[in-house]
Design a protein around this motif. Sequence first.
Motif, PDB file in Angstrom:
ATOM      1  N   PHE A  77       0.832  -1.206   0.000  1.00  0.00           N
ATOM      2  CA  PHE A  77       0.000   0.000   0.000  1.00  0.00           C
ATOM      3  C   PHE A  77       0.868   1.258   0.000  1.00  0.00           C
ATOM      4  O   PHE A  77       0.620   2.207  -0.759  1.00  0.00           O
ATOM      5  N   PHE A  78       1.890   1.257   0.842  1.00  0.00           N
ATOM      6  CA  PHE A  78       2.796   2.405   0.910  1.00  0.00           C
ATOM      7  C   PHE A  78       3.480   2.636  -0.433  1.00  0.00           C
ATOM      8  O   PHE A  78       3.559   3.786  -0.910  1.00  0.00           O
ATOM      9  N   LEU A  79       4.007   1.566  -1.049  1.00  0.00           N
ATOM     10  CA  LEU A  79       4.706   1.710  -2.319  1.00  0.00           C
ATOM     11  C   LEU A  79       3.787   2.266  -3.405  1.00  0.00           C
ATOM     12  O   LEU A  79       4.163   3.195  -4.141  1.00  0.00           O
ATOM     13  N   VAL A  80       2.580   1.724  -3.507  1.00  0.00           N
ATOM     14  CA  VAL A  80       1.652   2.159  -4.550  1.00  0.00           C
ATOM     15  C   VAL A  80       1.280   3.627  -4.360  1.00  0.00           C
ATOM     16  O   VAL A  80       1.332   4.433  -5.299  1.00  0.00           O
ATOM     17  N   VAL A  81       0.912   3.999  -3.138  1.00  0.00           N
ATOM     18  CA  VAL A  81       0.505   5.378  -2.869  1.00  0.00           C
ATOM     19  C   VAL A  81       1.679   6.334  -3.072  1.00  0.00           C
ATOM     20  O   VAL A  81       1.523   7.427  -3.634  1.00  0.00           O
ATOM     21  N   ALA A  82       2.869   5.941  -2.608  1.00  0.00           N
ATOM     22  CA  ALA A  82       4.041   6.803  -2.744  1.00  0.00           C
ATOM     23  C   ALA A  82       4.383   7.041  -4.213  1.00  0.00           C
ATOM     24  O   ALA A  82       4.662   8.176  -4.619  1.00  0.00           O
ATOM     25  N   ILE A  83       4.364   5.985  -5.013  1.00  0.00           N
ATOM     26  CA  ILE A  83       4.695   6.130  -6.435  1.00  0.00           C
ATOM     27  C   ILE A  83       3.693   7.036  -7.135  1.00  0.00           C
ATOM     28  O   ILE A  83       4.060   7.925  -7.923  1.00  0.00           O
ATOM     29  N   ILE A  84       2.413   6.854  -6.840  1.00  0.00           N
ATOM     30  CA  ILE A  84       1.377   7.682  -7.477  1.00  0.00           C
ATOM     31  C   ILE A  84       1.514   9.136  -7.045  1.00  0.00           C
ATOM     32  O   ILE A  84       1.522  10.060  -7.879  1.00  0.00           O
ATOM     33  N   LEU A 125      12.745  10.474  -3.396  1.00  0.00           N
ATOM     34  CA  LEU A 125      11.665   9.825  -2.638  1.00  0.00           C
ATOM     35  C   LEU A 125      11.344   8.459  -3.230  1.00  0.00           C
ATOM     36  O   LEU A 125      11.135   7.481  -2.490  1.00  0.00           O
ATOM     37  N   LEU A 126      11.308   8.382  -4.547  1.00  0.00           N
ATOM     38  CA  LEU A 126      11.042   7.083  -5.191  1.00  0.00           C
ATOM     39  C   LEU A 126      12.169   6.093  -4.923  1.00  0.00           C
ATOM     40  O   LEU A 126      11.925   4.910  -4.684  1.00  0.00           O
ATOM     41  N   VAL A 127      13.416   6.583  -4.954  1.00  0.00           N
ATOM     42  CA  VAL A 127      14.558   5.701  -4.685  1.00  0.00           C
ATOM     43  C   VAL A 127      14.474   5.147  -3.264  1.00  0.00           C
ATOM     44  O   VAL A 127      14.632   3.937  -3.033  1.00  0.00           O
ATOM     45  N   TYR A 128      14.227   6.018  -2.296  1.00  0.00           N
ATOM     46  CA  TYR A 128      14.150   5.583  -0.902  1.00  0.00           C
ATOM     47  C   TYR A 128      12.997   4.598  -0.697  1.00  0.00           C
ATOM     48  O   TYR A 128      13.156   3.587   0.002  1.00  0.00           O
ATOM     49  N   ALA A 129      11.846   4.890  -1.288  1.00  0.00           N
ATOM     50  CA  ALA A 129      10.670   4.043  -1.074  1.00  0.00           C
ATOM     51  C   ALA A 129      10.882   2.648  -1.657  1.00  0.00           C
ATOM     52  O   ALA A 129      10.682   1.637  -0.972  1.00  0.00           O
ATOM     53  N   ALA A 185       5.082  10.007   5.007  1.00  0.00           N
ATOM     54  CA  ALA A 185       6.192   9.944   5.966  1.00  0.00           C
ATOM     55  C   ALA A 185       5.831   9.054   7.154  1.00  0.00           C
ATOM     56  O   ALA A 185       6.645   8.251   7.616  1.00  0.00           O
ATOM     57  N   ILE A 186       4.599   9.169   7.634  1.00  0.00           N
ATOM     58  CA  ILE A 186       4.145   8.322   8.750  1.00  0.00           C
ATOM     59  C   ILE A 186       4.091   6.859   8.329  1.00  0.00           C
ATOM     60  O   ILE A 186       4.510   5.960   9.081  1.00  0.00           O
ATOM     61  N   LEU A 187       3.601   6.598   7.121  1.00  0.00           N
ATOM     62  CA  LEU A 187       3.558   5.220   6.619  1.00  0.00           C
ATOM     63  C   LEU A 187       4.973   4.646   6.482  1.00  0.00           C
ATOM     64  O   LEU A 187       5.195   3.466   6.777  1.00  0.00           O
TER      65      LEU A 187
END
Length: 353
Positions: A77-84, A125-129, A185-187
């Motif tokens: 969930f975190f990865l999908v939301v972060a990428i979008i 941000l994408l690299v870190y996630a 950030a919280i996720l």
Amino acid sequence: MDGIVPISGGESSAADSRETSQRNESMSSSQNAPPKSGHDGYNPYTTGTPTDSLLGKPTTFSRRAKRRMDYEWHEIFFLVVAIIAVTVAVGFSIFRMTEEYNSNNDKGKASFTFAILIVFNSGFLLVYAIHGIVFEHFEEMIAFALAAGVVFVYVAVDYGQHHSTADGVKLARFILVMVGFPVLAILALYCAKQFRWLKFRVAGASEEKQGMYSKFCQMESLLLFDFQIAVSLFILVLYRGSTVDAIEVALLSVGLVYCLAWAALGYYAARREMTRYIYLFELLSVLLPAYIAYKSVKIIQRWDTTYKAGGIEQLAIVFYIAAALALFVRALLLYITERVRRNFNQGLWAHVN
């Protein structure tokens, strides 16, 4: 019965003895054989010293990724939301860059510079996630939260210095970042808290080895975060947007090369446990504080004629905030680097290469 030749007890014992001897010789030869490397089956977690190569064994990290197939629902969930969210924010910023590229006023030029900063930092941000989740790096999830805060500040300052109700794209980016990035950030921190197994798989059950591996990962993540902040400082050379002179082009070009080479040197020296290169890495670290001092003097000299007259004081303020963060991160990185250097020749090399 005819045709059957009975085997005496002595002959049976001799045959069993020969079979046992052959099995022992086979086991002994397999144990004494050199460990396989690369894709031939070498396991860096259980077998001897890796074969020497330029940057260690790339299969080590790919094997970790292949072993990390048990993703939790909150990580997906975190990865999908972060990428979008990050992709949308980058799209808005690129649109702003095209709008302000030929701007004739100072505030429009400053918005162009902020758009470059936001695109650059959002890429990290994408690299870190992705790297943090795939390789279960606790430190990179912390870096994601910090980098989200950096982008948060850039967007807030940019929107505060120059906006209008008719600028729907800038407003949409502002709302997205102000609401979405703190949640991300919280996720990220929640996902990092759930990480459990990587240190054990890489460094084994030894707490000492796990501590050494943690320090190496901290240095690795700080190198990337330091690179992000340092390059941002050099991007702020473009205080006039797309209008640049020869000195600004030289500073930006040399700064990018220095940041990349310095980070690569530190990573290589730590990965290969090369003490002399670590000392060179620490010595060259003073160039960034020297640049910050130079740029600070230039801002003071141009405050009335450029920043205040053009209404772009926020650009100078952002530089000072980023400079303070860069100095803190560099000092912390040098401290962690020294801790990593003290762990050289203690057996960690075989686990991280």
